[in-house]
Design a protein around this motif. Sequence first.
Motif, PDB file in Angstrom:
ATOM      1  N   ARG A   1       0.822  -1.215   0.000  1.00  0.00           N
ATOM      2  CA  ARG A   1       0.000   0.000   0.000  1.00  0.00           C
ATOM      3  C   ARG A   1       0.855   1.264   0.000  1.00  0.00           C
ATOM      4  O   ARG A   1       0.352   2.361  -0.240  1.00  0.00           O
ATOM      5  N   ALA A   2       2.162   1.096   0.271  1.00  0.00           N
ATOM      6  CA  ALA A   2       3.085   2.223   0.180  1.00  0.00           C
ATOM      7  C   ALA A   2       3.624   2.422  -1.232  1.00  0.00           C
ATOM      8  O   ALA A   2       4.450   3.311  -1.473  1.00  0.00           O
TER       9      ALA A   2
ATOM     10  N   ASP B   1      -6.688   7.349  -8.664  1.00  0.00           N
ATOM     11  CA  ASP B   1      -7.366   8.301  -7.775  1.00  0.00           C
ATOM     12  C   ASP B   1      -8.175   7.591  -6.688  1.00  0.00           C
ATOM     13  O   ASP B   1      -8.451   8.164  -5.640  1.00  0.00           O
ATOM     14  N   LYS B   2      -8.537   6.338  -6.931  1.00  0.00           N
ATOM     15  CA  LYS B   2      -9.332   5.587  -5.955  1.00  0.00           C
ATOM     16  C   LYS B   2      -8.499   4.613  -5.135  1.00  0.00           C
ATOM     17  O   LYS B   2      -9.040   3.820  -4.376  1.00  0.00           O
ATOM     18  N   GLY B   3      -7.165   4.677  -5.317  1.00  0.00           N
ATOM     19  CA  GLY B   3      -6.309   3.819  -4.507  1.00  0.00           C
ATOM     20  C   GLY B   3      -5.578   2.769  -5.327  1.00  0.00           C
ATOM     21  O   GLY B   3      -5.589   2.780  -6.562  1.00  0.00           O
ATOM     22  N   LEU B   4      -4.928   1.851  -4.626  1.00  0.00           N
ATOM     23  CA  LEU B   4      -4.098   0.840  -5.262  1.00  0.00           C
ATOM     24  C   LEU B   4      -4.962  -0.111  -6.088  1.00  0.00           C
ATOM     25  O   LEU B   4      -5.931  -0.688  -5.601  1.00  0.00           O
ATOM     26  N   SER B   5      -4.587  -0.282  -7.352  1.00  0.00           N
ATOM     27  CA  SER B   5      -5.371  -1.080  -8.289  1.00  0.00           C
ATOM     28  C   SER B   5      -4.471  -2.087  -8.992  1.00  0.00           C
ATOM     29  O   SER B   5      -3.250  -1.936  -9.036  1.00  0.00           O
ATOM     30  N   CYS B   6      -5.108  -3.104  -9.558  1.00  0.00           N
ATOM     31  CA  CYS B   6      -4.377  -4.187 -10.227  1.00  0.00           C
ATOM     32  C   CYS B   6      -4.424  -3.995 -11.747  1.00  0.00           C
ATOM     33  O   CYS B   6      -5.468  -3.589 -12.294  1.00  0.00           O
ATOM     34  N   PHE B   7      -3.309  -4.301 -12.414  1.00  0.00           N
ATOM     35  CA  PHE B   7      -3.222  -4.117 -13.864  1.00  0.00           C
ATOM     36  C   PHE B   7      -2.516  -5.305 -14.507  1.00  0.00           C
ATOM     37  O   PHE B   7      -1.658  -5.944 -13.900  1.00  0.00           O
TER      38      PHE B   7
END
Length: 550
Positions: free
Chosen positions: A195-196, A237-243
């Motif tokens: 999350r960092a 903008d909504k936080g940590l996401s997966c790609f």
Amino acid sequence: MNLHQYAETHEVTNQPPSLDGANLYRLDQPLQEWSRRYGAGWAEARIDAYGALAGGPLMAAGFLANAHKPTFSSHDRYGHRIDLVEFHPAYHELMRTAVEHGLPSLPWTEPRAGAHVARASMTYLHTQAEAGSGCPLTMTFAAVPTLRLQPELAQYWLPKVLVREYDPRNVGDQHKAGVTLGMAMTEKQGGTDVRANTTRAYPVGAPGPGQAYELVGHKWFCSAPMCDAFLTLAQTDKGLSCFLLPRHRPDDNRNQFYIQRLKNKLGNCSNASSEVEFRGALAWMVGEEGRGVPTIIEMVGMTRFDCMVGSSALMRQALTQAAHHCAHRKVGGRLLSEQPLMQNVLADLALESEAALALSLRMGQALDQPEDPQQAHFARLLTAVGKYWICKRAPAMINEAAECMGGAGYVEDSILPRLYREAPVNSTWEGSGNVQCLDVLRALSKEPGVLDALFAELGDGHGDPRLAAHIGKLKGAFADTADIQYRARQLTEDIALAVQAKLLLEAGDALVSDAFIGSRLNGGGRVYGALPRGIDAEALVARAMPVWSA
């Protein structure tokens, strides 16, 4: 005087025959029994065939792939950036054999009872020959549940992931029938604390799941950087996401994915681990925006399962080598395997190996029953417990096995040094020991049904008063929540031993279960080879490793 007669100074004696060409499945009675027990009997011919490959051509390829490490070239001779990692042909042989036999795909293409157990059994054999190739194989296998969360991406990628065709060419995925997948999560400032992460994702057009983004940032660890695509994490903008980030763009140009250097590691030498930068790399969002950790955890659960299987495999190969050596090596006119103290050591190693295998394949059985809530809850817990305990036990166990062989186990001509260097990676990768133990507490305290699933699995101790007493103490330990985080390692160990003891009891071989419980639950020795009196050590060794000669 004929000096030629002195060219040979001695006759070679008292050496074990080579194990080259041995079928590792046929040497392994515990693997035969546990794979059948947990539903993989239908795949026995496949597992047996892979045992022959693992002990023959793949074993030879493993030595070559580790002697010739992957090399990295950032530019070609004309100055063009290429970011190319090249591997010895032996590495490609290992990869091709595994892919063609379904190691990354079998449970997904043949979803039947015992499929995860069958695939784990073949992975167990493959890893004994060479562990470094396991990283891209595992990640390709483990990425499937995460990809399925995004149907439009799954529609394109899954057929290429699941086909049994290995294509290592440095070309775009649109030119390949088969691909491999990697993962890049860790950043230097955060490590386990993803999350960092500071890597940012910018939408190319409309934002949201399945949409294209450009990623800017770095990854401190990106394993197997020549894979065709990677699951990775980045902030929106909504936080940590997966790609999902492919190595080539749809227009066939290289993606903005740059390898900085390869890691110089303790072990896992045939596998390339790297540091990378994303400089506007094109990627597609997988799963809900801002829910990157829960999305990628679908993959992490499967990779942790393979850490269990992988460490169990390293332990088994160390045991195989030690037992084979001792069955043929004489000291003081007697075979080492006939000497009581060595029998104690070898029997103890055999118990550790079989208990690790039983726990790993029981996990596979749980994964084969995804619609059963009890099994799903149990698998959730066992992933963290097994990943912690088996991976922690492996280095010391392999060290003891090497010592059984004396100096022969310390030189690179044997496989023991490689096994020993390899062992720590599984306890570190995908969350180190403390991470796993805290995950055990999280699962038991915050996920309804997990604690009940554990004690339903353990029952009343299967009729053994020693195990029943251990389970009682375990219940008391969980009821006492004071400083529970401080005690997390002890609690996790106690769960692991309880489950292993129960599995061995349930299997019905009193020789194994009584020795395990008597040595593990009754305050046994702190080192291997301190089994209590009354155990048939010779029979345990014979069960683990029948005498084999070339």
